[in-house]
Design an enzyme around this catalytic site. Structure first.
Site, PDB file in Angstrom:
ATOM      1  N   TRP A 151       0.824  -1.210   0.000  1.00  0.00           N
ATOM      2  CA  TRP A 151       0.000   0.000   0.000  1.00  0.00           C
ATOM      3  C   TRP A 151       0.859   1.262   0.000  1.00  0.00           C
ATOM      4  CZ3 TRP A 151      -2.010   2.398   5.121  1.00  0.00           C
ATOM      5  CH2 TRP A 151      -1.013   2.343   6.102  1.00  0.00           C
ATOM      6  N   ASP A 152       2.204   1.099  -0.013  1.00  0.00           N
ATOM      7  CA  ASP A 152       3.082   2.253   0.151  1.00  0.00           C
ATOM      8  C   ASP A 152       2.872   3.330  -0.908  1.00  0.00           C
ATOM      9  OD1 ASP A 152       4.063  -0.104   1.478  1.00  0.00           O
ATOM     10  OD2 ASP A 152       5.849   1.036   1.998  1.00  0.00           O
ATOM     11  N   GLU A 206       0.547  -4.152  11.667  1.00  0.00           N
ATOM     12  CA  GLU A 206       0.538  -5.592  11.385  1.00  0.00           C
ATOM     13  C   GLU A 206       1.095  -6.440  12.524  1.00  0.00           C
ATOM     14  OE1 GLU A 206       2.340  -5.538   7.515  1.00  0.00           O
ATOM     15  OE2 GLU A 206       4.354  -5.381   8.336  1.00  0.00           O
ATOM     16  N   LYS A 231       2.554  -1.409  15.964  1.00  0.00           N
ATOM     17  CA  LYS A 231       3.787  -1.269  15.199  1.00  0.00           C
ATOM     18  C   LYS A 231       3.930   0.150  14.654  1.00  0.00           C
ATOM     19  CE  LYS A 231       6.175  -3.101  11.129  1.00  0.00           C
ATOM     20  NZ  LYS A 231       6.145  -4.013   9.984  1.00  0.00           N
ATOM     21  N   GLN A 232       2.828   0.674  14.138  1.00  0.00           N
ATOM     22  CA  GLN A 232       2.890   1.946  13.408  1.00  0.00           C
ATOM     23  C   GLN A 232       1.533   2.630  13.494  1.00  0.00           C
ATOM     24  OE1 GLN A 232       3.257  -0.888  10.033  1.00  0.00           O
ATOM     25  NE2 GLN A 232       2.597   0.867   8.827  1.00  0.00           N
TER      26      GLN A 232
HETATM   27  C1  BGC Z   1       4.941  -1.906   7.080  1.00  0.00           C
HETATM   28  C2  BGC Z   1       3.899  -1.818   6.005  1.00  0.00           C
HETATM   29  C3  BGC Z   1       4.569  -1.493   4.687  1.00  0.00           C
HETATM   30  C4  BGC Z   1       5.663  -2.491   4.392  1.00  0.00           C
HETATM   31  C5  BGC Z   1       6.405  -2.173   3.116  1.00  0.00           C
HETATM   32  C6  BGC Z   1       6.014  -2.887   6.682  1.00  0.00           C
HETATM   33  O1  BGC Z   1       7.024  -2.884   7.626  1.00  0.00           O
HETATM   34  O2  BGC Z   1       4.360  -2.334   8.289  1.00  0.00           O
HETATM   35  O3  BGC Z   1       2.958  -0.836   6.334  1.00  0.00           O
HETATM   36  O4  BGC Z   1       3.639  -1.514   3.661  1.00  0.00           O
HETATM   37  O5  BGC Z   1       6.581  -2.485   5.449  1.00  0.00           O
HETATM   38  O6  BGC Z   1       7.048  -0.950   3.202  1.00  0.00           O
END
Ligand code: BGC
Length: 805
Positions: free
Chosen positions: A354-355, A493, A613-614
């Site tokens: 989704w970046d 996640e 996590k984020q």
């Molecule tokens: C993040 C995701 C991201 C992915 C790729 C992961 O560490 O949690 O949000 O899409 O990295 O950058």
């Protein structure tokens, strides 16, 4: 650090791979890490070359299970060039940065010119010193070309040196330690040969995707070479050419290696080998190539003009450099997506997540043709997304969490926790919110570019199919009298399941539910406003009817959003999870960004705790302006007042480990409007994420493209509050003491180079002369119209600080 030049003094083997990633050169078609041409892959060096969209699928056995992975393929290495003193009897040792002969080493990345320079001084055992200057580029005007110029100067002695240039097909994908148990041998049928004098070639193909690769190199010295002094000696996996050069004391001799790369994915070629050989034969000399390369970069820098003073400005320029090397105007001709780690390394296998949500909003306002191509990558895989939905028993389009060549789900089934050495099930594929990110990008792109044709055709189709998925996926809960989205994973996640549950997935992730509502509302708007005959075409094409629209309306008004303790819950039940002992864990482990790994290694799981996590809930404040966010909640019958939002921000701020570079970015963005005094800490973290490798050694495996582009957008849209909405340019600036004055120019609808300059209390807008119409500029308290060729200085109320929803 000079404004445009990043210099690395000395040679530091421990940081070499990080520098390779940060010194990668590319042009959107392909990129090559900034590795030393004297070295092959080992624990210190990793010379990777990647072409956008070039994937291959392999099977491996891990933890007793057969798993399949698709990887962005490490292509043959075109860099190899090594040198040594020439001896009549017995060979001298090759000079390499790891040899004791290295006396000086310096590396400079020139962002303006798009070149990487290395200067080295080697001193042989017999005391003879050789100065080497090396300049390389990956051509920004001709995306199939790269050049490596090497200049040798003998200091106070005269004699011969021997140079070996090669194209190395003996490479594998082995750049990420965690993946080493996986099969990484993607290239077969490697053979090498000679072309015209001075030209050698190498060809090979990928094992399962059957992509053929052709590479050719022309290596010439600026002194005449005869057959005895220039010869080829190809090996089974390498094309090899030797040159013997005479170095009169103090005179500089130059060797230029010009390389061409083609793959069978390219347009307008017969076969990649002939295309590469022909291209390298026709390529002009180094000076002409350098000039056309610099000219192409000049154009890019004009389109991405950004004037931010100080260190932040230098870092942002580096970020833009890497964004443009991954996604350049050449990308507009390719069928590729946004690789999360650039074309800079093998982390995440070159997959597309989704970046792009953090990347397209920046590109929309500078390189809309690139955004459109990236959306076309998704559009071409809409059919596959529908298959994914259907196979899972749903309707509409369910885009995969990780996408590669054909749009199937590429998320790995198992991932390795390097701390415990255990392979664990990976449920991150339940992040269906990726679909909303695609819909959001469709909308943003169309608003910023004014591309109504795309919105009314392919854009509408994607939006409606994603909306259809959400409307079907959401289930009515009689007790709650609300629609619920169950069994998903949100942006955080670390949480994949409820504690003790054997079923993966969580219910009602607030981010997922609210963005689904947004998608449904936008899809309804698009369908209702579609002009005929587009509306009829869409109805026929996707089989839409009024009943379905009524359901979208209903779901978009009655979606469940959980709350607890006066804050939005990250998901239903989040508030019931245990609190984590953050201080205790930090005291025991130091850096706990990767909390998931730390806890799993202790036989615990982060699923038990209120620890993210984020940014997850807070992503809502990143995507939507305060007005839009409160509008969405109002649609659902909730009043999201400023106090609730501030409480929510504070709540999650305390419970987030920032295990993704995206987290600092989003927190910086959101806090700039909520808790200004704390915002800069997170903005800094986002700025330094890659240059300081804050995620503990991950940058060497590839840069974090989302965070890089996101920081550019943080200045562009985050601080200015700029939105392209309803045919107007909206501003709602927020003052940042650390970044009080800056400027940039954007492309808005048909206008190229609309200038925006911020100063405390002032916003200055300049619209270049054109035959387009005026631009409506809206501030919270007024609307002004700026004619082409005109400019306006707008005084801002107070310091531009505005309330949250
Ligand atoms: C993040 C995701 C991201 C992915 C790729 C992961 O560490 O949690 O949000 O899409 O990295 O950058």
């Amino acid at each position: 650090m000079h404004e445009w030049i990043w210099t690395y003094e000395g040679y530091d083997p421990a940081r070499e791979r990080l520098r390779e990633a940060l010194c990668t050169l590319g042009n959107g078609y392909f990129a090559t890490r900034g590795a030393a041409p004297e070295c092959t892959a080992d624990d210190t060096h990793y010379p990777g070359t990647y072409a956008a969209g070039c994937y291959n699928r392999l099977t491996s056995i891990v933890a007793g299970r057969q798993v399949e992975n698709e990887d962005m393929v490490n292509l043959p290495n075109w860099l190899p060039l090594r040198f040594r003193l020439y001896r009549l009897a017995g060979d001298a040792a090759w000079f390499t940065p790891d040899s004791s002969a290295l006396a000086e080493h310096r590396q400079s990345l020139d962002l303006r010119a798009g070149t990487l320079e290395r200067t080295m001084r080697y001193v042989a055992e017999d005391g003879r010193a050789l100065t080497v200057r090396q300049l390389r580029l990956v051509h920004m005007a001709d995306p199939h070309l790269a050049v490596l110029r090497t200049q040798f100067t003998a200091e106070g002695w005269s004699g011969d040196i021997e140079v070996e240039a090669a194209l190395d097909g003996g490479v594998t994908n082995s750049g990420v330690a965690r993946y080493r148990e996986l099969n990484g041998s993607h290239l077969v049928h490697v053979n090498a040969g000679d072309g015209e004098p001075d030209t050698m070639w190498l060809r090979c193909r990928t094992t399962t995707s059957d992509i053929r690769i052709g590479m050719a190199a022309r290596t010439v010295a600026d002194e005449p070479t005869d057959e005895e002094r220039a010869r080829t000696a190809h090996e089974p996996l390498r094309a090899v050419q030797f040159l013997r050069l005479t170095l009169p004391g103090g005179v500089t001799r130059t060797v230029d290696k010009t390389v061409a790369l083609h793959t069978s994915r390219d347009a307008a070629i017969s076969d990649p080998l002939h295309a590469a050989v022909g291209r390298v034969d026709r390529a002009p000399g180094f000076e002409a190539l350098l000039e056309s390369h610099r000219a192409a970069w000049r154009q890019l820098w004009r389109r991405g003009e950004l004037d931010v003073p100080g260190e932040a400005g230098s870092i942002l320029r580096l970020h833009l450099f890497h964004v443009l090397q991954t996604l350049s105007p050449h990308t507009a001709d390719l069928d590729v997506g946004v690789p999360a780690r650039g074309l800079h390394g093998e982390a995440y296998r070159g997959h597309i997540f989704w970046d792009e949500l953090f990347v397209l909003p920046y590109l929309n306002l500078h390189f809309p043709e690139v955004s459109r191509a990236l959306l076309m990558y998704r559009y071409r895989r809409l059919e596959q997304a529908r298959v994914l939905a259907r196979d899972a028993g749903h309707i509409g389009a369910m885009y995969p969490w990780q996408s590669g060549s054909d749009g199937r789900e590429e998320t790995q089934e198992l991932h390795l926790n390097p701390r415990s050495g255990r392979w664990l099930p990976d449920h991150s594929r339940l992040q269906h919110h990726v679909g909303s990110a695609i819909a959001y990008n469709v909308w943003q792109y169309c608003e910023a570019s004014g591309d109504a044709e795309f919105l009314h055709t392919k854009g509408a189709e994607m939006l409606t199919q994603i909306a259809r998925f959400w409307a079907g996926f959401a289930q009515y809960d009689k007790q709650l009298e609300r629609y619920r989205i169950r069994g998903v994973v949100g942006p955080d996640e670390y949480h994949e399941a409820y504690p003790g549950s054997c079923l993966p997935g969580l219910d009602d992730n607030a981010y997922t539910n609210v963005t689904a509502v947004w998608v449904l509302a936008r899809a309804l708007e698009v369908v209702r406003e579609l002009p005929e005959p587009r509306r009829r075409e869409l109805y026929e094409r996707i089989g839409l009817d009024r009943g379905e629209l009524a359901r979208w309306e209903e779901v978009s008004r009655r979606m469940y959003v959980p709350f607890h303790d006066g804050v939005i819950s990250q998901f239903h039940g989040y508030g019931d999870l245990e609190e984590l002992d953050w201080d205790g864990l930090r005291a025991r482990h130091g850096d706990i960004r990767r909390l998931d790994r730390v806890l799993e290694a202790e036989n615990d799981t982060v699923n038990r705790y209120q620890a993210s996590k984020q940014a997850d809930v807070l992503m809502l404040g990143y995507l939507f302006s305060p007005a839009e966010l409160s509008g969405l909640f109002r649609r659902l019958g909730h009043e999201l007042d400023e106090e609730t939002w501030h409480r929510t921000v504070d709540y999650y701020l305390k419970r987030t480990s920032h295990g993704s570079t995206l987290s600092g970015l989003v927190h910086g963005w959101v806090l700039a409007r909520v808790r200004r005094e704390d915002a800069w800490t997170y903005v800094r973290e986002a700025l330094e994420g890659d240059i300081a490798d804050l995620q503990g050694g991950t940058t060497e495996e590839g840069i974090h493209l989302g965070a890089m582009a996101g920081t550019l957008d943080l200045v562009q849209r985050g601080l200015t509050g700029m939105e392209t909405r309803g045919g107007a340019l909206w501003f709602d600036p927020v003052h940042s003491p650390q970044l009080a004055e800056y400027g940039f120019s954007v492309r808005y609808h048909g206008h190229w180079g609309v200038r925006v300059r911020m100063r405390p209390g002032e916003l200055h807008i300049g619209v270049p002369a054109s035959d387009g119409g005026p631009i409506d500029v809206r501030l919270p308290d007024r609307t002004v119209s700026v004619e082409p060729g005109g400019s306006r200085l707008l005084m801002l109320p107070d310091d531009g600080h505005r309330p949250s929803p």
